[in-house]
Design a protein around this motif. Sequence first.
Motif, mmCIF file in Angstrom:
data_model
loop_
_atom_site.group_PDB
_atom_site.id
_atom_site.type_symbol
_atom_site.label_atom_id
_atom_site.label_comp_id
_atom_site.label_asym_id
_atom_site.label_seq_id
_atom_site.Cartn_x
_atom_site.Cartn_y
_atom_site.Cartn_z
ATOM 1 N N ALA A 8 0.766 -1.216 -0.052
ATOM 2 C CA ALA A 8 -0.170 0.144 0.048
ATOM 3 C C ALA A 8 0.842 1.206 0.016
ATOM 4 O O ALA A 8 0.531 2.387 -0.800
ATOM 5 N N PHE A 9 1.890 1.032 0.658
ATOM 6 C CA PHE A 9 2.754 2.461 0.834
ATOM 7 C C PHE A 9 3.484 2.788 -0.505
ATOM 8 O O PHE A 9 3.435 4.040 -1.007
ATOM 9 N N TYR A 10 4.123 1.545 -1.258
ATOM 10 C CA TYR A 10 4.633 1.773 -2.475
ATOM 11 C C TYR A 10 3.606 1.709 -3.711
ATOM 12 O O TYR A 10 3.938 2.508 -4.896
ATOM 13 N N GLN A 17 8.213 6.480 -6.618
ATOM 14 C CA GLN A 17 8.995 7.334 -7.148
ATOM 15 C C GLN A 17 10.427 7.684 -6.285
ATOM 16 O O GLN A 17 11.600 7.269 -6.906
ATOM 17 N N TRP A 18 10.301 7.368 -5.179
ATOM 18 C CA TRP A 18 11.156 7.448 -3.916
ATOM 19 C C TRP A 18 11.934 6.024 -4.084
ATOM 20 O O TRP A 18 13.229 6.210 -4.123
ATOM 21 N N MET A 19 11.330 5.030 -4.291
ATOM 22 C CA MET A 19 11.836 3.716 -4.110
ATOM 23 C C MET A 19 12.626 3.727 -5.638
ATOM 24 O O MET A 19 13.811 2.964 -5.645
ATOM 25 N N CYS A 20 12.095 4.006 -6.642
ATOM 26 C CA CYS A 20 12.966 3.968 -7.933
ATOM 27 C C CYS A 20 14.142 4.979 -7.842
ATOM 28 O O CYS A 20 15.297 4.181 -8.226
ATOM 29 N N ASP A 21 14.142 5.987 -7.108
ATOM 30 C CA ASP A 21 15.386 6.518 -6.982
ATOM 31 C C ASP A 21 16.357 6.059 -6.091
ATOM 32 O O ASP A 21 17.448 6.012 -6.419
ATOM 33 N N VAL A 22 15.673 5.454 -5.300
ATOM 34 C CA VAL A 22 16.725 4.581 -4.067
ATOM 35 C C VAL A 22 17.302 3.442 -4.825
ATOM 36 O O VAL A 22 18.587 3.139 -4.890
#
Length: 74
Positions: A8-10, A17-22
């Motif tokens: 749910a968070f992602y 987008q934050w996870m993609c950047d990470v």
Amino acid sequence: MSPEEAVAFYDDPTHAQWMCDVLMRARPGWEVWRTDRIWQARRTDWPRMYPPLAIATAGLLNLIMWSIDEGDAA
């Protein structure tokens, strides 16, 4: 965080987008994006005719990206 809470968070576009950047910072030379609940990635040096990796979870995508990078180094 439970698996359901993580999904749910992602699912929120801001967090995705934050996870993609990470992932791109963790794995230089990769492009990462998320569409329709699928994480996708491709090496920037792959010919455009090669399809991207398409995986349901960011953690598994990271592992596969790492495996490909390790195979390139071997």
